[in-house]
Design an enzyme around this catalytic site. Structure first.
Site: not given
Length: 219
Positions: A127, A145
């Site tokens: 991420k 996310d």
DNA sequence: AAAACGGGGGC
DNA sequence: GCCCCAGTTTT
């Protein structure tokens, strides 16, 4: 959601997003003068952390140091104090020093621009790496996310179990023109409307494109 | 009083 | 795969 519905859904989100607060991390990243190091540290602070505290913590931290070399002269204790309101502050302070050490030893004090290299840094996963690559270097990447993962599946656009699988699936399916902005659109949407439990489906303008996968209650 | 929160690492 | 990191906010 049908494959071609993604264009309409994104169009609507781009219009609706004005009524929501822009992601703080996005603001931090852009206000960092596109400095990859400051963006990287901001992303690290934001992990599993509510949005506003990330901005305030990074302001305090960057007042102390703005480069890897400067950051290493700041004692861990000072860094912990500066970033205290964010979660996991001890782990993150250690990661910051570890990152700076690696950057100086292996990359001449610069932040690498490839995901494969970024994920070798302590505290940096997919991420964070994708966010640094897209915001810091303007290169294609998909920052997955928990919001992106949840909503993409809720729409029925992809069917995955983990954020890692979601990134892989979106790389194949999501048109590349949307890669960089996808996260910025879905995060405010996920925070304000399409929440994990009992989302506000009655006022949502995307219900025509949504399969509500896994949604048991709604408002 | 729980649960949830813009993950990642160690095992 | 499971557990830990952690303070803040929401239910």
């Amino acid at each position: 959601m049908r494959r071609d519905h993604i264009h309409a859904a994104i169009r609507i989100l781009q219009r609706e997003i004005r009524q929501w607060q822009e992601p703080v991390l996005g603001i931090v990243a852009r206000n960092s003068d596109r400095n990859p190091f400051l963006i990287l540290i901001s992303c690290l602070l934001s992990l599993r952390t509510k949005d506003k505290t990330t901005g305030e913590a990074s302001d305090r931290l960057f007042a102390l140091a703005q480069t890897p070399a400067e950051m290493l002269t700041v004692p861990l204790k000072k860094i912990e104090q500066a970033i205290y309101p964010v979660g996991f502050y001890r782990t993150k302070a250690k990661s910051i020093h570890g990152i700076c050490r690696r950057l100086l030893d292996h990359y001449g004090g610069n932040v690498p621009d490839s995901i494969d290299e970024l994920v070798t840094l302590p505290g940096v996963g997919r991420k964070t790496a994708n966010l640094v690559v897209t915001v810091g270097y303007g290169k294609p990447g998909i920052c997955v996310d928990i919001h992106v993962h949840r909503i993409s599946n809720r729409w029925g656009y992809i069917k995955t179990e983990t954020p890692e699988e979601s990134e892989e699936a979106l790389r194949k399916k999501l048109p590349e023109q949307y890669w960089i902005t996808f996260n910025d659109l879905l995060v405010p949407f996920g925070q304000n409307l399409c929440q994990p439990v009992s989302p506000f489906c009655s006022t949502c303008k995307l219900t025509a494109y949504c399969d509500r996968v896994g949604v048991t209650k709604s408002r």
